[in-house]
Design an enzyme around this catalytic site. Structure first.
Site, PDB file in Angstrom:
ATOM      1  N   THR A   1       4.331   4.372  -3.455  1.00 26.37           N
ATOM      2  CA  THR A   1       5.206   3.544  -4.122  1.00 26.37           C
ATOM      3  C   THR A   1       4.663   2.281  -4.624  1.00 26.37           C
ATOM      4  OG1 THR A   1       6.859   4.511  -2.765  1.00 26.37           O
ATOM      5  CG2 THR A   1       7.805   2.923  -4.072  1.00 26.37           C
TER       6      THR A   1
ATOM      7  N   ASP B   1       8.347   3.809   5.087  1.00 30.82           N
ATOM      8  CA  ASP B   1       8.620   4.900   5.477  1.00 30.82           C
ATOM      9  C   ASP B   1       9.944   5.157   5.973  1.00 30.82           C
ATOM     10  OD1 ASP B   1       5.769   6.151   5.275  1.00 30.82           O
ATOM     11  OD2 ASP B   1       5.329   4.479   6.678  1.00 30.82           O
TER      12      ASP B   1
ATOM     13  N   GLU C   1      -0.613  -5.046   6.079  1.00 31.36           N
ATOM     14  CA  GLU C   1       0.845  -5.236   5.625  1.00 31.36           C
ATOM     15  C   GLU C   1       1.726  -6.292   6.132  1.00 31.36           C
ATOM     16  OE1 GLU C   1       1.411  -0.895   3.322  1.00 31.36           O
ATOM     17  OE2 GLU C   1       2.016  -1.171   5.439  1.00 31.36           O
TER      18      GLU C   1
ATOM     19  N   GLY D   1       6.187  -0.466  -0.132  1.00 32.60           N
ATOM     20  CA  GLY D   1       6.835   0.511   0.155  1.00 32.60           C
ATOM     21  C   GLY D   1       7.230   0.539   1.665  1.00 32.60           C
TER      22      GLY D   1
ATOM     23  N   THR E   1       0.815  -1.088  -0.044  1.00 36.57           N
ATOM     24  CA  THR E   1      -0.084  -0.116   0.190  1.00 36.57           C
ATOM     25  C   THR E   1       0.970   1.233   0.136  1.00 36.57           C
ATOM     26  OG1 THR E   1      -1.647  -1.174   1.138  1.00 36.57           O
ATOM     27  CG2 THR E   1      -1.745   1.353   1.279  1.00 36.57           C
TER      28      THR E   1
ATOM     29  N   GLY F   1       2.676   4.724   7.495  1.00 35.48           N
ATOM     30  CA  GLY F   1       2.152   5.875   7.213  1.00 35.48           C
ATOM     31  C   GLY F   1       1.044   6.392   6.638  1.00 35.48           C
ATOM     32  N   GLY F   2       0.438   5.226   5.838  1.00 36.25           N
ATOM     33  CA  GLY F   2      -0.589   5.356   4.973  1.00 36.25           C
ATOM     34  C   GLY F   2      -1.778   4.486   5.949  1.00 36.25           C
TER      35      GLY F   2
HETATM   36  O1  LIG Z   1       0.583   2.389   5.470  1.00 37.27           O
HETATM   37  C1  LIG Z   1       1.213   2.692   4.602  1.00 37.27           C
HETATM   38  C2  LIG Z   1       2.610   1.687   4.113  1.00 37.27           C
HETATM   39  O2  LIG Z   1       3.331   1.200   5.175  1.00 37.27           O
HETATM   40  C3  LIG Z   1       3.321   2.496   2.996  1.00 37.27           C
HETATM   41  O3  LIG Z   1       4.158   1.585   2.457  1.00 37.27           O
HETATM   42  C4  LIG Z   1       4.437   3.454   3.687  1.00 37.27           C
HETATM   43  O4  LIG Z   1       3.872   4.608   4.246  1.00 37.27           O
HETATM   44  C5  LIG Z   1       5.043   4.041   2.426  1.00 37.27           C
HETATM   45  O5  LIG Z   1       4.106   4.663   1.684  1.00 37.27           O
HETATM   46  P1  LIG Z   1       4.794   5.579   0.221  1.00 37.27           P
HETATM   47  O6  LIG Z   1       5.353   4.647  -0.725  1.00 37.27           O
HETATM   48  O7  LIG Z   1       3.596   6.335  -0.049  1.00 37.27           O
HETATM   49  O8  LIG Z   1       5.807   6.309   0.911  1.00 37.27           O
END
Ligand SMILES: O=C[C@H](O)[C@H](O)[C@H](O)COP(=O)(O)O
Length: 237
Positions: free
Chosen positions: A31, A86, A105, A84, A28, A98-99
């Site tokens: 990325t 953080d 996950e 992805g 999620t 972060g999401g």
């Molecule tokens: O809950 C969200 C996930 O752990 C994301 O993989 C992580 O926040 C990285 O997100 P991004 O690719 O938008 O930086």
């Protein structure tokens, strides 16, 4: 090259690991979304794979891109999860969430033979903690849970402000599992495995964003190209 192009490059490199017949965990975030889009292109060109999404958002993206989906109830393992992060440290410990998708996950990553982390190289850090650590909690008894989290932080040599995550319009952020998230500004996490264990023993904590021993490799895209870092110890150590 801008950040989004770097993320797409990392996703494209991870896609090179995907073979016909694989069962894939689909991460999620911005990325991982690139990976799902690129995977969709390959599926439309004839690649046979099946995916398990780690969030409702990723499920929607995968369906839109024509990626066939299943669940962990229907299959017994996953070959690779691509997701992805953080933050990523040199031991390939991660901060994720972060999401807000950390719980699914982590379930999906733990069910996978390999987890490939894809990121732009700003996510690479010597020590985890600059990014606020997400802790997914049950709303019931939150005061007690927060005090237990603070105690665990103190025992692990860290401290910092905690805040219940809110959406842009000021409402409490609710995860796909119906829980809340407390974000902790710790600055520097000296012992990520120790802190992960301590948080996991707290009854009101559903999950936390420290991913220890789960990532098999990290694909980092930067201005000077792509770097692939392989984990030395076997998964789970
Ligand atoms: O809950 C969200 C996930 O752990 C994301 O993989 C992580 O926040 C990285 O997100 P991004 O690719 O938008 O930086």
């Amino acid at each position: 090259m801008n950040m989004d192009q770097l993320k797409r490059q990392a996703a494209a490199r991870a896609l090179e690991e995907v073979r016909d017949g694989m069962q894939l965990g689909l991460g999620t975030g911005s990325t991982a979304k690139h990976f799902v889009e690129l995977l969709g292109e390959r599926v439309r060109a004839g690649l046979k794979i099946i995916g398990v999404p780690t969030s409702e958002a990723t499920r929607d993206d995968a369906m839109r891109c024509g990626v066939p989906l299943t669940t962990l109830d229907e299959i017994d393992h996953l070959d690779i999860t691509v997701d992805g992060a953080d933050e990523i440290d040199p031991a390939l410990n991660l901060i994720k969430g972060g999401g807000g998708a950390l719980l699914r996950e982590k379930i999906v990553a733990a069910a996978s033979d390999r987890m490939i982390v894809i990121a732009d190289d700003t996510k690479w850090v010597p020590t985890l903690g600059r990014f606020p650590l997400p802790v997914e909690v049950i709303p019931f008894g939150l005061g007690a849970t927060r005090r237990a989290i603070e105690k665990a932080f103190a025992e692990c040599g860290v401290s910092g402000q905690m805040a219940v995550r809110k959406t842009k319009d000021g409402h409490v952020f609710v995860t796909d599992g119906g829980h809340w998230i407390v974000d902790a500004q710790l600055g520097r996490i000296v012992d990520p495995p120790g802190l992960a264990k301590a948080l996991s023993t707290i009854p009101g904590v559903v999950e936390h964003g420290l991913f220890i021993g789960l990532a098999s490799s990290a694909v980092l895209a930067g201005g000077e190209g792509i770097r692939v870092i392989e984990r030395r110890e076997p998964k789970g150590d």
